[in-house]
Design a protein around this motif. Structure first.
Motif, PDB file in Angstrom:
ATOM      1  N   HIS A  82       0.820  -1.215   0.000  1.00 58.35           N
ATOM      2  CA  HIS A  82       0.000   0.000   0.000  1.00 58.35           C
ATOM      3  C   HIS A  82       0.853   1.264   0.000  1.00 58.35           C
ATOM      4  O   HIS A  82       1.868   1.344   0.686  1.00 58.35           O
ATOM      5  CB  HIS A  82      -0.937   0.014   1.214  1.00 58.35           C
ATOM      6  N   LYS A  83       0.407   2.261  -0.741  1.00 63.77           N
ATOM      7  CA  LYS A  83       1.070   3.565  -0.728  1.00 63.77           C
ATOM      8  C   LYS A  83       0.604   4.418   0.449  1.00 63.77           C
ATOM      9  O   LYS A  83       1.252   5.372   0.828  1.00 63.77           O
ATOM     10  CB  LYS A  83       0.821   4.295  -2.050  1.00 63.77           C
ATOM     11  N   ASP A  84      -0.535   4.056   1.028  1.00 63.19           N
ATOM     12  CA  ASP A  84      -1.085   4.770   2.179  1.00 63.19           C
ATOM     13  C   ASP A  84      -0.533   4.115   3.447  1.00 63.19           C
ATOM     14  O   ASP A  84      -0.853   2.966   3.768  1.00 63.19           O
ATOM     15  CB  ASP A  84      -2.614   4.690   2.148  1.00 63.19           C
ATOM     16  N   LEU A  85       0.303   4.834   4.178  1.00 56.93           N
ATOM     17  CA  LEU A  85       0.944   4.299   5.378  1.00 56.93           C
ATOM     18  C   LEU A  85      -0.080   3.811   6.392  1.00 56.93           C
ATOM     19  O   LEU A  85       0.055   2.711   6.947  1.00 56.93           O
ATOM     20  CB  LEU A  85       1.829   5.377   6.011  1.00 56.93           C
ATOM     21  N   PHE A  86      -1.103   4.601   6.651  1.00 57.50           N
ATOM     22  CA  PHE A  86      -2.023   4.257   7.729  1.00 57.50           C
ATOM     23  C   PHE A  86      -2.972   3.121   7.343  1.00 57.50           C
ATOM     24  O   PHE A  86      -3.401   2.360   8.205  1.00 57.50           O
ATOM     25  CB  PHE A  86      -2.780   5.504   8.186  1.00 57.50           C
ATOM     26  N   GLU A  87      -3.278   3.003   6.074  1.00 54.01           N
ATOM     27  CA  GLU A  87      -4.029   1.833   5.607  1.00 54.01           C
ATOM     28  C   GLU A  87      -3.200   0.576   5.849  1.00 54.01           C
ATOM     29  O   GLU A  87      -3.714  -0.453   6.312  1.00 54.01           O
ATOM     30  CB  GLU A  87      -4.354   1.971   4.122  1.00 54.01           C
ATOM     31  N   SER A  88      -1.912   0.668   5.550  1.00 51.90           N
ATOM     32  CA  SER A  88      -1.012  -0.460   5.783  1.00 51.90           C
ATOM     33  C   SER A  88      -0.933  -0.801   7.264  1.00 51.90           C
ATOM     34  O   SER A  88      -0.956  -1.974   7.658  1.00 51.90           O
ATOM     35  CB  SER A  88       0.384  -0.126   5.249  1.00 51.90           C
ATOM     36  N   MET A  89      -0.867   0.222   8.113  1.00 46.96           N
ATOM     37  CA  MET A  89      -0.783  -0.006   9.557  1.00 46.96           C
ATOM     38  C   MET A  89      -2.064  -0.626  10.097  1.00 46.96           C
ATOM     39  O   MET A  89      -2.026  -1.512  10.958  1.00 46.96           O
ATOM     40  CB  MET A  89      -0.473   1.310  10.270  1.00 46.96           C
ATOM     41  N   GLU A  90      -3.216  -0.181   9.602  1.00 49.91           N
ATOM     42  CA  GLU A  90      -4.489  -0.738  10.047  1.00 49.91           C
ATOM     43  C   GLU A  90      -4.569  -2.226   9.705  1.00 49.91           C
ATOM     44  O   GLU A  90      -5.016  -3.049  10.514  1.00 49.91           O
ATOM     45  CB  GLU A  90      -5.644   0.025   9.410  1.00 49.91           C
ATOM     46  N   ARG A  91      -4.122  -2.555   8.496  1.00 46.04           N
ATOM     47  CA  ARG A  91      -4.110  -3.963   8.097  1.00 46.04           C
ATOM     48  C   ARG A  91      -3.126  -4.752   8.962  1.00 46.04           C
ATOM     49  O   ARG A  91      -3.375  -5.902   9.317  1.00 46.04           O
ATOM     50  CB  ARG A  91      -3.738  -4.084   6.618  1.00 46.04           C
ATOM     51  N   GLY A  92      -1.991  -4.115   9.283  1.00 42.45           N
ATOM     52  CA  GLY A  92      -0.987  -4.778  10.098  1.00 42.45           C
ATOM     53  C   GLY A  92      -1.493  -5.087  11.498  1.00 42.45           C
ATOM     54  O   GLY A  92      -1.218  -6.166  12.046  1.00 42.45           O
ATOM     55  N   ILE A  93      -2.224  -4.167  12.077  1.00 42.42           N
ATOM     56  CA  ILE A  93      -2.791  -4.390  13.412  1.00 42.42           C
ATOM     57  C   ILE A  93      -3.752  -5.572  13.380  1.00 42.42           C
ATOM     58  O   ILE A  93      -3.730  -6.443  14.252  1.00 42.42           O
ATOM     59  CB  ILE A  93      -3.495  -3.119  13.911  1.00 42.42           C
ATOM     60  N   ALA A  94      -4.612  -5.612  12.366  1.00 40.96           N
ATOM     61  CA  ALA A  94      -5.565  -6.718  12.244  1.00 40.96           C
ATOM     62  C   ALA A  94      -4.837  -8.046  12.095  1.00 40.96           C
ATOM     63  O   ALA A  94      -5.227  -9.061  12.693  1.00 40.96           O
ATOM     64  CB  ALA A  94      -6.496  -6.482  11.058  1.00 40.96           C
ATOM     65  N   ALA A 189      -6.608   1.728  17.127  1.00 43.06           N
ATOM     66  CA  ALA A 189      -7.407   2.498  16.179  1.00 43.06           C
ATOM     67  C   ALA A 189      -7.413   3.979  16.570  1.00 43.06           C
ATOM     68  O   ALA A 189      -7.314   4.867  15.712  1.00 43.06           O
ATOM     69  CB  ALA A 189      -8.835   1.955  16.131  1.00 43.06           C
ATOM     70  N   LYS A 190      -7.507   4.257  17.887  1.00 43.89           N
ATOM     71  CA  LYS A 190      -7.459   5.644  18.352  1.00 43.89           C
ATOM     72  C   LYS A 190      -6.090   6.273  18.073  1.00 43.89           C
ATOM     73  O   LYS A 190      -5.999   7.438  17.672  1.00 43.89           O
ATOM     74  CB  LYS A 190      -7.755   5.702  19.849  1.00 43.89           C
ATOM     75  N   LEU A 191      -5.029   5.484  18.295  1.00 48.97           N
ATOM     76  CA  LEU A 191      -3.683   5.978  18.008  1.00 48.97           C
ATOM     77  C   LEU A 191      -3.531   6.331  16.530  1.00 48.97           C
ATOM     78  O   LEU A 191      -2.984   7.382  16.174  1.00 48.97           O
ATOM     79  CB  LEU A 191      -2.640   4.925  18.381  1.00 48.97           C
ATOM     80  N   LEU A 192      -4.043   5.461  15.658  1.00 49.82           N
ATOM     81  CA  LEU A 192      -3.941   5.721  14.220  1.00 49.82           C
ATOM     82  C   LEU A 192      -4.688   6.991  13.838  1.00 49.82           C
ATOM     83  O   LEU A 192      -4.193   7.795  13.034  1.00 49.82           O
ATOM     84  CB  LEU A 192      -4.481   4.527  13.432  1.00 49.82           C
ATOM     85  N   GLU A 193      -5.874   7.182  14.388  1.00 47.35           N
ATOM     86  CA  GLU A 193      -6.637   8.399  14.083  1.00 47.35           C
ATOM     87  C   GLU A 193      -5.891   9.634  14.579  1.00 47.35           C
ATOM     88  O   GLU A 193      -5.890  10.679  13.916  1.00 47.35           O
ATOM     89  CB  GLU A 193      -8.025   8.320  14.714  1.00 47.35           C
TER      90      GLU A 193
END
Length: 203
Positions: A82-94, A189-193
């Motif tokens: 993913h080019k979107d860092l936070f999308e990648s991080m959200e997937r990583g957390i899951a 999720a709160k941290l990412l936001e």
């Protein structure tokens, strides 16, 4: 590795791995008795030594299994493209929380193993970490679009800040004991936001 371990039923393998993760996550390497791991896994100490010749072999197998699973699940959840860092991080957390559901103490073990100072295993853990994770992290960063962030941002410092915050959170959860996976998911999720509100370029 004694191949007889892999001939065990999957549930018995999982019981031994979970026992190892639990005991090693609660103690230093030196103070983690194989007898406790065997008892927790529901087998004799001699049988545990039949599968793993010594404590070091078991410890490094657990670490390698943790690293392998992490890369496998991060790849399965498509975290590296993913080019979107936070999308990648959200997937990583899951992905990581799915691993924790299988092995509840694996995150605590990984954190303690990374900072373990015992010379018998420290070098092997660090070498494995750099071999498994640094290359993947570098590959992922190549894909991230720098234009998504606010102008003038020190991206390297941003990575480090997020890493330190995540490590600190995991350490705090480890000190509390049994982790609530769903609560961890909500907290991350709160941290990412929060990070999005600080670091992303405003549309």
């Amino acid at each position: 590795m004694n191949e007889k371990f892999f001939s065990l039923p999957e549930e018995k393998q999982k019981a031994i791995l979970n026992a190892g993760y639990r005991v090693f996550s609660q103690n230093s390497y030196k103070n983690s008795p194989m007898s406790e791991i065997a008892q927790d896994a529901g087998i004799s100490k001699s049988l545990l030594f039949h599968y793993f010749h010594n404590k070091k072999e078991l410890y490094l197998f657990l670490w390698d299994n943790c690293a392998r699973l992490t890369i496998e699940y991060l790849t399965r959840y498509d975290c590296y493209s993913h080019k979107d860092l936070f999308e990648s991080m959200e997937r990583g957390i899951a992905a990581k929380l799915e691993i924790v559901r299988m092995y509840p103490d694996v995150a605590n073990f990984a954190l303690r193993a990374f900072y373990e100072k015992d010379p018998e295993i420290n070098a092997a853990v660090q070498e494995s970490y750099h071999r498994y994770f640094n290359l993947k992290a570098d590959e992922a960063r190549i894909n991230f679009d720098p234009e998504q962030f606010i102008p003038g941002l020190d991206i390297s410092m941003m990575y480090r800040e997020m890493y330190w915050a995540s490590e600190g959170y995991l350490w705090e959860m480890m000190q509390r004991g049994d982790a609530d996976i769903e609560q961890m998911h909500r907290d991350f999720a709160k941290l990412l936001e929060f990070w999005k509100s600080i670091y992303l370029r405003k549309q």
